[in-house]
Design a protein around this motif. Structure first.
Motif, PDB file in Angstrom:
ATOM      1  N   ASP A   1      -3.127  -6.740  -0.930  1.00  0.00           N
ATOM      2  CA  ASP A   1      -2.553  -6.144  -2.133  1.00  0.00           C
ATOM      3  C   ASP A   1      -1.151  -6.698  -2.360  1.00  0.00           C
ATOM      4  OD1 ASP A   1      -4.515  -3.884  -2.975  1.00  0.00           O
ATOM      5  OD2 ASP A   1      -4.278  -3.579  -0.818  1.00  0.00           O
ATOM      6  N   TYR A   2      -0.640  -6.550  -3.588  1.00  0.00           N
ATOM      7  CA  TYR A   2       0.726  -6.985  -3.874  1.00  0.00           C
ATOM      8  C   TYR A   2       1.734  -5.860  -3.659  1.00  0.00           C
ATOM      9  CZ  TYR A   2      -0.481  -4.858  -8.384  1.00  0.00           C
ATOM     10  OH  TYR A   2      -0.912  -4.001  -9.364  1.00  0.00           O
ATOM     11  N   SER A   3       1.227  -4.637  -3.422  1.00  0.00           N
ATOM     12  CA  SER A   3       2.067  -3.476  -3.151  1.00  0.00           C
ATOM     13  C   SER A   3       1.200  -2.418  -2.485  1.00  0.00           C
ATOM     14  CB  SER A   3       2.655  -2.920  -4.451  1.00  0.00           C
ATOM     15  OG  SER A   3       3.220  -1.627  -4.259  1.00  0.00           O
ATOM     16  N   LYS A   4       1.812  -1.546  -1.701  1.00  0.00           N
ATOM     17  CA  LYS A   4       1.052  -0.455  -1.092  1.00  0.00           C
ATOM     18  C   LYS A   4       0.913   0.737  -2.035  1.00  0.00           C
ATOM     19  CE  LYS A   4       1.573  -1.242   3.856  1.00  0.00           C
ATOM     20  NZ  LYS A   4       1.876  -0.611   5.164  1.00  0.00           N
ATOM     21  N   LYS A   5       1.610   0.683  -3.167  1.00  0.00           N
ATOM     22  CA  LYS A   5       1.585   1.786  -4.120  1.00  0.00           C
ATOM     23  C   LYS A   5       0.178   2.007  -4.680  1.00  0.00           C
ATOM     24  CE  LYS A   5       3.788   3.431  -8.384  1.00  0.00           C
ATOM     25  NZ  LYS A   5       4.723   3.095  -9.488  1.00  0.00           N
ATOM     26  N   GLU A   6      -0.316   3.219  -4.563  1.00  0.00           N
ATOM     27  CA  GLU A   6      -1.589   3.654  -5.125  1.00  0.00           C
ATOM     28  C   GLU A   6      -2.805   2.896  -4.582  1.00  0.00           C
ATOM     29  OE1 GLU A   6      -1.403   3.815  -9.377  1.00  0.00           O
ATOM     30  OE2 GLU A   6       0.299   5.200  -9.397  1.00  0.00           O
ATOM     31  N   THR A   7      -2.681   2.313  -3.418  1.00  0.00           N
ATOM     32  CA  THR A   7      -3.820   1.606  -2.824  1.00  0.00           C
ATOM     33  C   THR A   7      -4.676   2.593  -2.024  1.00  0.00           C
ATOM     34  OG1 THR A   7      -2.420   0.967  -0.944  1.00  0.00           O
ATOM     35  CG2 THR A   7      -2.656  -0.636  -2.730  1.00  0.00           C
ATOM     36  N   TYR A   8      -5.309   3.498  -2.745  1.00  0.00           N
ATOM     37  CA  TYR A   8      -6.093   4.535  -2.072  1.00  0.00           C
ATOM     38  C   TYR A   8      -7.308   3.967  -1.345  1.00  0.00           C
ATOM     39  CZ  TYR A   8      -8.811   4.382  -6.470  1.00  0.00           C
ATOM     40  OH  TYR A   8      -9.543   3.992  -7.561  1.00  0.00           O
ATOM     41  N   GLY A   9      -7.783   2.803  -1.777  1.00  0.00           N
ATOM     42  CA  GLY A   9      -8.905   2.174  -1.083  1.00  0.00           C
ATOM     43  C   GLY A   9      -8.560   1.786   0.348  1.00  0.00           C
ATOM     44  N   ALA A  10      -7.283   1.514   0.584  1.00  0.00           N
ATOM     45  CA  ALA A  10      -6.840   1.120   1.922  1.00  0.00           C
ATOM     46  C   ALA A  10      -6.832   2.293   2.894  1.00  0.00           C
ATOM     47  CB  ALA A  10      -5.449   0.497   1.846  1.00  0.00           C
ATOM     48  N   LYS A  11      -7.037   3.507   2.390  1.00  0.00           N
ATOM     49  CA  LYS A  11      -7.082   4.679   3.266  1.00  0.00           C
ATOM     50  C   LYS A  11      -8.463   4.871   3.888  1.00  0.00           C
ATOM     51  CE  LYS A  11      -2.829   5.674   2.161  1.00  0.00           C
ATOM     52  NZ  LYS A  11      -2.535   4.539   1.283  1.00  0.00           N
ATOM     53  N   SER A  12      -9.404   4.030   3.524  1.00  0.00           N
ATOM     54  CA  SER A  12     -10.748   4.135   4.062  1.00  0.00           C
ATOM     55  C   SER A  12     -10.757   3.891   5.574  1.00  0.00           C
ATOM     56  CB  SER A  12     -11.676   3.118   3.392  1.00  0.00           C
ATOM     57  OG  SER A  12     -12.939   3.075   4.033  1.00  0.00           O
ATOM     58  N   LYS A  13     -11.579   4.648   6.264  1.00  0.00           N
ATOM     59  CA  LYS A  13     -11.701   4.466   7.712  1.00  0.00           C
ATOM     60  C   LYS A  13     -12.395   3.142   8.049  1.00  0.00           C
ATOM     61  CE  LYS A  13     -16.140   6.887   8.410  1.00  0.00           C
ATOM     62  NZ  LYS A  13     -16.791   8.027   9.092  1.00  0.00           N
ATOM     63  N   TYR A  14     -12.983   2.517   7.044  1.00  0.00           N
ATOM     64  CA  TYR A  14     -13.680   1.249   7.261  1.00  0.00           C
ATOM     65  C   TYR A  14     -12.772   0.030   7.080  1.00  0.00           C
ATOM     66  CZ  TYR A  14     -17.825   4.170   7.068  1.00  0.00           C
ATOM     67  OH  TYR A  14     -18.769   5.151   7.308  1.00  0.00           O
ATOM     68  N   LEU A  15     -11.504   0.263   6.736  1.00  0.00           N
ATOM     69  CA  LEU A  15     -10.572  -0.857   6.598  1.00  0.00           C
ATOM     70  C   LEU A  15      -9.871  -1.108   7.923  1.00  0.00           C
ATOM     71  CD1 LEU A  15      -9.320  -2.878   4.557  1.00  0.00           C
ATOM     72  CD2 LEU A  15      -7.385  -1.305   4.401  1.00  0.00           C
ATOM     73  N   ASN A  16      -9.835  -2.377   8.334  1.00  0.00           N
ATOM     74  CA  ASN A  16      -9.180  -2.743   9.596  1.00  0.00           C
ATOM     75  C   ASN A  16      -7.731  -3.171   9.413  1.00  0.00           C
ATOM     76  OD1 ASN A  16     -12.329  -3.800   9.943  1.00  0.00           O
ATOM     77  ND2 ASN A  16     -11.530  -2.684  11.706  1.00  0.00           N
ATOM     78  N   GLU A  17      -7.432  -3.833   8.280  1.00  0.00           N
ATOM     79  CA  GLU A  17      -6.064  -4.312   8.036  1.00  0.00           C
ATOM     80  C   GLU A  17      -5.735  -4.232   6.561  1.00  0.00           C
ATOM     81  OE1 GLU A  17      -4.384  -8.044   9.814  1.00  0.00           O
ATOM     82  OE2 GLU A  17      -6.431  -8.310  10.528  1.00  0.00           O
ATOM     83  N   GLN A  18      -4.470  -3.967   6.260  1.00  0.00           N
ATOM     84  CA  GLN A  18      -3.971  -4.127   4.897  1.00  0.00           C
ATOM     85  C   GLN A  18      -2.768  -5.049   4.944  1.00  0.00           C
ATOM     86  OE1 GLN A  18      -2.096  -0.814   2.887  1.00  0.00           O
ATOM     87  NE2 GLN A  18      -2.682  -1.570   0.856  1.00  0.00           N
ATOM     88  N   LEU A  19      -2.776  -6.075   4.112  1.00  0.00           N
ATOM     89  CA  LEU A  19      -1.696  -7.044   4.054  1.00  0.00           C
ATOM     90  C   LEU A  19      -1.071  -7.040   2.660  1.00  0.00           C
ATOM     91  CD1 LEU A  19      -3.525 -10.015   5.847  1.00  0.00           C
ATOM     92  CD2 LEU A  19      -2.019  -8.313   6.889  1.00  0.00           C
ATOM     93  N   ILE A  20       0.234  -7.214   2.605  1.00  0.00           N
ATOM     94  CA  ILE A  20       0.939  -7.267   1.323  1.00  0.00           C
ATOM     95  C   ILE A  20       1.317  -8.718   1.037  1.00  0.00           C
ATOM     96  CG2 ILE A  20       2.885  -6.419  -0.019  1.00  0.00           C
ATOM     97  CD1 ILE A  20       0.743  -4.325   0.780  1.00  0.00           C
ATOM     98  N   ALA A  21       0.868  -9.207  -0.103  1.00  0.00           N
ATOM     99  CA  ALA A  21       1.021 -10.613  -0.463  1.00  0.00           C
ATOM    100  C   ALA A  21       1.715 -10.738  -1.820  1.00  0.00           C
ATOM    101  CB  ALA A  21      -0.359 -11.276  -0.515  1.00  0.00           C
ATOM    102  N   PRO A  22       2.109 -11.950  -2.222  1.00  0.00           N
ATOM    103  CA  PRO A  22       2.681 -12.155  -3.561  1.00  0.00           C
ATOM    104  C   PRO A  22       1.708 -11.748  -4.663  1.00  0.00           C
ATOM    105  CG  PRO A  22       3.164 -14.027  -2.149  1.00  0.00           C
ATOM    106  CD  PRO A  22       2.194 -13.166  -1.387  1.00  0.00           C
ATOM    107  N   HIS A  23       2.240 -11.390  -5.815  1.00  0.00           N
ATOM    108  CA  HIS A  23       1.449 -10.936  -6.954  1.00  0.00           C
ATOM    109  C   HIS A  23       0.629 -12.091  -7.527  1.00  0.00           C
ATOM    110  CE1 HIS A  23       0.520  -9.186 -10.890  1.00  0.00           C
ATOM    111  NE2 HIS A  23       0.894  -8.006 -10.397  1.00  0.00           N
ATOM    112  N   TYR A  24      -0.627 -11.802  -7.859  1.00  0.00           N
ATOM    113  CA  TYR A  24      -1.544 -12.836  -8.352  1.00  0.00           C
ATOM    114  C   TYR A  24      -1.077 -13.485  -9.652  1.00  0.00           C
ATOM    115  CZ  TYR A  24      -3.049  -8.888 -11.243  1.00  0.00           C
ATOM    116  OH  TYR A  24      -3.067  -7.823 -12.097  1.00  0.00           O
TER     117      TYR A  24
END
Length: 393
Positions: free
Chosen positions: A33-56
């Motif tokens: 994602d480009y920000s952690k703001k409102e990334t509710y999908g990343a709260k899934s127990k099935y996600l192993n990693e969340q990375l913050i990258a430059p905006h597309y």
């Protein structure tokens, strides 16, 4: 299965559904994602990693470098998934370079963009004998003549680039009822530097909309497919699915499969059709090139499309499958479905009784999952926060 899955975007339920579909099958999932703001999908127990990258959009070259650097550290190529149209556009623009480091079903650079663009999709459909609504362009010499004789009013002014149009106007189309409204819509589009086309409206209510959802292998053969029937959408009449049932319609396969094969399409694709209420013929409306809004329904109805793509990409494909029965399941995006219901009833397009009757179907919620509730709770908190800020602004 040591190949990781990298999902671009977890701030919408499409990304969440991809994460769940893969994670439930033991695939290591990474959300970018480009920000952690409102990334509710990343709260899934099935996600192993969340990375913050430059905006597309603000720094696409930076995002490209970020993804390449990540993949270089992996022993096996990760499988890359777009969670929104904007990520499809990004992947298509850099497909040649990304394919060196990632497993991506599509191999022809530019084809994704071509089918997402309403004007070039129209040309492809006509070329291969698929019905599409009559269309004219503001630049055509006989534009107003065709408007009067062929397109007629009311009609729709439709963007060739939906993502940019929605970002600007917060709607998918302009509905126009006369020449004055048409000229105003064209002027607004021109001022926003957005190309548009004008189309005839195919007769039929919102429940005349259908989808053909399919996975094509590297030979562009359909290996997995299902069809669905829209019941409600938001915004009403010209919007996205908010209440849709799985329904078997063989004719959609008979039209869609040869078309995908003819244009050499690979990976997941969803064709939206509208059934003409008068002629009963199906017209191609658009193609979704990324995992669809209906993914939770497709999964519960029997086909896990993200996992199908994953297994295809790592060289261990699943057995072909088609759902040729009605399962009685319906996708529902609760928040927008409630808004849609209010709109339909207000305009006397649906009755309260018909809405209540429709809700008897077994549900495939967009966000809620009893086995994975945190994303839904987080999403609820986001919505409440927005309402609170609006009330006390």
């Amino acid at each position: 299965m040591n190949n990781k899955a990298v999902i671009l975007g977890s701030n919408y339920y499409i990304g969440l559904s991809i994460i769940r579909c893969l994670g439930e099958n033991g695939v290591y999932t990474v959300a970018v994602d480009y920000s952690k703001k409102e990334t509710y999908g990343a709260k899934s127990k099935y996600l192993n990693e969340q990375l913050i990258a430059p905006h597309y959009k603000e720094n696409p070259e930076g995002l490209l470098k970020f993804l390449i650097d990540f993949a270089k550290d992996e022993q096996l190529k990760p499988v890359l998934y777009p969670g929104a149209d904007q990520y499809v556009e990004f992947m298509d623009a850099y497909l040649d370079r990304l394919s060196e480091y990632y497993l991506i079903p599509m191999t022809e650079q530019g084809l994704w963009t071509k089918v997402m663009n309403k004007e070039s999709l129209h040309e492809l459909a006509v070329k291969h004998g698929v019905l599409v609504p009559e269309t004219t362009r503001p630049t055509d010499k006989d534009f107003y003549e065709r408007m009067e004789k062929e397109i007629k009013y009311p009609c729709i002014v439709k963007p060739t680039d939906s993502a940019s149009f929605v970002a600007k106007f917060r709607k998918k189309i302009f509905l126009v009822n006369n020449k004055e409204e048409l000229d105003k819509a064209l002027s607004l589009s021109k001022d926003a530097k957005l190309d548009v086309i004008v189309q005839r409206i195919i007769p039929g209510f919102d429940d005349h909309m259908y989808t053909f959802d399919a996975h094509m292998n590297q030979e562009s053969e359909v290996t997995h497919w299902m069809t669905c029937h829209k019941l409600r959408q938001y915004p009403i009449n010209f919007g996205a699915s908010v209440y849709t049932e799985q329904k078997y319609v063989q004719e959609l396969y008979d039209i869609g499969a040869p078309f995908f094969k003819a244009i050499k399409y690979k990976g997941f694709g969803e064709i939206e059709f509208k059934k003409d209420a008068e002629t009963k013929k199906y017209y191609l409306i658009e193609i979704n090139t990324r995992t669809t809004n209906l993914n939770s329904l497709l999964y519960k109805a029997g086909i896990n499309f993200p996992y199908v793509a994953y297994r295809d990409m790592i060289g261990d494909p699943l057995e072909p499958k088609a759902v040729k029965e009605d399962t009685g399941l319906a996708f529902r995006y609760l928040q927008e479905d409630l808004l849609a219901i209010r709109g339909y009833i207000k305009k006397n397009q649906l009755t309260t009784g018909s809405v209540i009757k429709s809700l008897s179907r077994k549900k495939a919620p967009a966000i809620w999952s009893l086995n994975d509730p945190k994303p839904a709770f987080n999403y609820f908190g986001i919505v409440v926060g927005k309402v609170f800020r609006k009330l006390f602004r």
